[in-house]
Design a protein around this motif. Sequence first.
Motif, mmCIF file in Angstrom:
data_model
loop_
_atom_site.group_PDB
_atom_site.id
_atom_site.type_symbol
_atom_site.label_atom_id
_atom_site.label_comp_id
_atom_site.label_asym_id
_atom_site.label_seq_id
_atom_site.Cartn_x
_atom_site.Cartn_y
_atom_site.Cartn_z
ATOM 1 N N GLY A 9 0.808 -1.210 0.000
ATOM 2 C CA GLY A 9 0.000 0.000 0.000
ATOM 3 C C GLY A 9 0.838 1.254 0.000
ATOM 4 O O GLY A 9 1.990 1.248 0.393
ATOM 5 N N ILE A 10 0.219 2.316 -0.454
ATOM 6 C CA ILE A 10 0.805 3.651 -0.452
ATOM 7 C C ILE A 10 -0.154 4.537 0.329
ATOM 8 O O ILE A 10 -1.328 4.649 -0.027
ATOM 9 C CB ILE A 10 0.952 4.220 -1.885
ATOM 10 N N PHE A 11 0.331 5.169 1.376
ATOM 11 C CA PHE A 11 -0.490 6.014 2.233
ATOM 12 C C PHE A 11 0.131 7.400 2.288
ATOM 13 O O PHE A 11 1.344 7.521 2.415
ATOM 14 C CB PHE A 11 -0.563 5.439 3.655
ATOM 15 N N PHE A 12 -0.698 8.433 2.211
ATOM 16 C CA PHE A 12 -0.170 9.792 2.238
ATOM 17 C C PHE A 12 -1.159 10.732 2.907
ATOM 18 O O PHE A 12 -2.359 10.485 2.939
ATOM 19 C CB PHE A 12 0.174 10.280 0.821
ATOM 20 N N LYS A 13 -0.614 11.819 3.468
ATOM 21 C CA LYS A 13 -1.428 12.815 4.152
ATOM 22 C C LYS A 13 -1.919 13.863 3.160
ATOM 23 O O LYS A 13 -1.232 14.193 2.205
ATOM 24 C CB LYS A 13 -0.622 13.510 5.245
ATOM 25 N N CYS A 14 -3.122 14.399 3.419
ATOM 26 C CA CYS A 14 -3.674 15.467 2.592
ATOM 27 C C CYS A 14 -4.695 16.246 3.418
ATOM 28 O O CYS A 14 -5.137 15.791 4.458
ATOM 29 C CB CYS A 14 -4.306 14.910 1.325
ATOM 30 N N LYS A 15 -5.035 17.445 2.962
ATOM 31 C CA LYS A 15 -5.951 18.316 3.703
ATOM 32 C C LYS A 15 -7.372 17.763 3.746
ATOM 33 O O LYS A 15 -8.069 17.889 4.736
ATOM 34 C CB LYS A 15 -5.966 19.707 3.092
ATOM 35 N N ASP A 16 -7.850 17.151 2.659
ATOM 36 C CA ASP A 16 -9.225 16.686 2.572
ATOM 37 C C ASP A 16 -9.264 15.327 1.875
ATOM 38 O O ASP A 16 -9.432 15.254 0.658
ATOM 39 C CB ASP A 16 -10.056 17.715 1.797
ATOM 40 N N PRO A 17 -9.108 14.226 2.641
ATOM 41 C CA PRO A 17 -9.065 12.901 2.028
ATOM 42 C C PRO A 17 -10.289 12.580 1.165
ATOM 43 O O PRO A 17 -10.156 11.974 0.109
ATOM 44 C CB PRO A 17 -8.978 11.947 3.226
ATOM 45 N N LYS A 18 -11.472 13.001 1.593
ATOM 46 C CA LYS A 18 -12.685 12.724 0.815
ATOM 47 C C LYS A 18 -12.604 13.404 -0.552
ATOM 48 O O LYS A 18 -12.873 12.778 -1.591
ATOM 49 C CB LYS A 18 -13.925 13.200 1.573
ATOM 50 N N ALA A 19 -12.210 14.661 -0.576
ATOM 51 C CA ALA A 19 -12.096 15.391 -1.841
ATOM 52 C C ALA A 19 -11.014 14.779 -2.725
ATOM 53 O O ALA A 19 -11.180 14.689 -3.950
ATOM 54 C CB ALA A 19 -11.805 16.867 -1.585
ATOM 55 N N VAL A 20 -9.915 14.348 -2.125
ATOM 56 C CA VAL A 20 -8.838 13.729 -2.893
ATOM 57 C C VAL A 20 -9.324 12.418 -3.512
ATOM 58 O O VAL A 20 -9.086 12.150 -4.696
ATOM 59 C CB VAL A 20 -7.582 13.508 -2.014
ATOM 60 N N SER A 56 -4.274 4.895 -0.125
ATOM 61 C CA SER A 56 -5.097 5.558 0.880
ATOM 62 C C SER A 56 -4.632 6.965 1.221
ATOM 63 O O SER A 56 -3.540 7.143 1.747
ATOM 64 C CB SER A 56 -5.113 4.747 2.186
ATOM 65 N N PRO A 57 -5.478 7.970 0.956
ATOM 66 C CA PRO A 57 -5.196 9.316 1.452
ATOM 67 C C PRO A 57 -5.669 9.410 2.905
ATOM 68 O O PRO A 57 -6.771 8.967 3.220
ATOM 69 C CB PRO A 57 -6.009 10.229 0.529
ATOM 70 N N PHE A 58 -4.840 9.963 3.773
ATOM 71 C CA PHE A 58 -5.152 10.140 5.191
ATOM 72 C C PHE A 58 -5.284 11.629 5.484
ATOM 73 O O PHE A 58 -4.632 12.463 4.844
ATOM 74 C CB PHE A 58 -4.023 9.585 6.067
ATOM 75 N N ASP A 59 -6.066 11.960 6.481
ATOM 76 C CA ASP A 59 -6.169 13.353 6.929
ATOM 77 C C ASP A 59 -4.785 13.858 7.332
ATOM 78 O O ASP A 59 -4.010 13.120 7.950
ATOM 79 C CB ASP A 59 -7.127 13.448 8.119
ATOM 80 N N GLU A 60 -4.475 15.105 6.999
ATOM 81 C CA GLU A 60 -3.150 15.663 7.272
ATOM 82 C C GLU A 60 -2.801 15.682 8.761
ATOM 83 O O GLU A 60 -1.635 15.768 9.122
ATOM 84 C CB GLU A 60 -3.034 17.074 6.694
ATOM 85 N N LYS A 61 -3.802 15.555 9.623
ATOM 86 C CA LYS A 61 -3.553 15.581 11.070
ATOM 87 C C LYS A 61 -3.504 14.183 11.679
ATOM 88 O O LYS A 61 -3.431 14.045 12.892
ATOM 89 C CB LYS A 61 -4.633 16.411 11.755
ATOM 90 N N THR A 62 -3.513 13.144 10.842
ATOM 91 C CA THR A 62 -3.482 11.784 11.365
ATOM 92 C C THR A 62 -2.242 11.558 12.227
ATOM 93 O O THR A 62 -1.181 12.120 11.960
ATOM 94 C CB THR A 62 -3.524 10.738 10.232
ATOM 95 N N LYS A 63 -2.394 10.754 13.236
ATOM 96 C CA LYS A 63 -1.273 10.370 14.085
ATOM 97 C C LYS A 63 -0.783 8.964 13.711
ATOM 98 O O LYS A 63 0.166 8.462 14.279
ATOM 99 C CB LYS A 63 -1.679 10.428 15.542
ATOM 100 N N TYR A 64 -1.436 8.359 12.719
ATOM 101 C CA TYR A 64 -1.113 6.989 12.321
ATOM 102 C C TYR A 64 0.319 6.843 11.821
ATOM 103 O O TYR A 64 0.920 5.787 11.958
ATOM 104 C CB TYR A 64 -2.108 6.513 11.250
ATOM 105 N N LYS A 70 6.981 12.319 8.468
ATOM 106 C CA LYS A 70 6.850 12.332 7.013
ATOM 107 C C LYS A 70 5.379 12.362 6.598
ATOM 108 O O LYS A 70 4.489 12.013 7.362
ATOM 109 C CB LYS A 70 7.538 11.115 6.393
ATOM 110 N N GLU A 71 5.153 12.753 5.368
ATOM 111 C CA GLU A 71 3.804 12.887 4.812
ATOM 112 C C GLU A 71 3.301 11.594 4.178
ATOM 113 O O GLU A 71 2.212 11.572 3.627
ATOM 114 C CB GLU A 71 3.799 13.997 3.745
ATOM 115 N N PHE A 72 4.089 10.542 4.233
ATOM 116 C CA PHE A 72 3.717 9.298 3.561
ATOM 117 C C PHE A 72 4.157 8.099 4.392
ATOM 118 O O PHE A 72 4.973 8.222 5.311
ATOM 119 C CB PHE A 72 4.402 9.213 2.189
#
Length: 125
Positions: A9-20, A56-64, A70-72
């Motif tokens: 998988g590839i996971f990354f942070k973004c401002k609005d995961p739903k919109a992305v 998977s795009p994650f919310d930019e504030k995720t603690k996961y 890093k952003e990914f």
Amino acid sequence: MKKVTGIGGIFFKCKDPKAVREWYQKHLGLNTNDYGATFEWYEGDDSTKKGQTQWSPFDEKTKYFEPSAKEFMINYRVENLVELVEQLKQEGVTIVDKIESFDYGKFVHIIDLEGNKIELWEPAV
């Protein structure tokens, strides 16, 4: 011992995961759901062994992704996670958490030499 067998998988942070997710669905045709998109494929020449890669795009504030800043995060598919974790411990690799088991496989997180959190996944058979 075979270690990494592919990208899980590839996971990354973004401002609005739903919109992305919606943008990628509309413009690039990804079949998205609440988690992102799953790409299915077959392992090697064996058409009975289906594999998958998660996007998977994650919310930019995720603690996961912590403790990485890093952003990914990349998820690597592995064989025999328990044995691999023991070997990594002996090699001085930072293991972030304990192995967790779910219906779809076992997971654990490690940190690479530059502070990237990595997810290791042994898919359920």
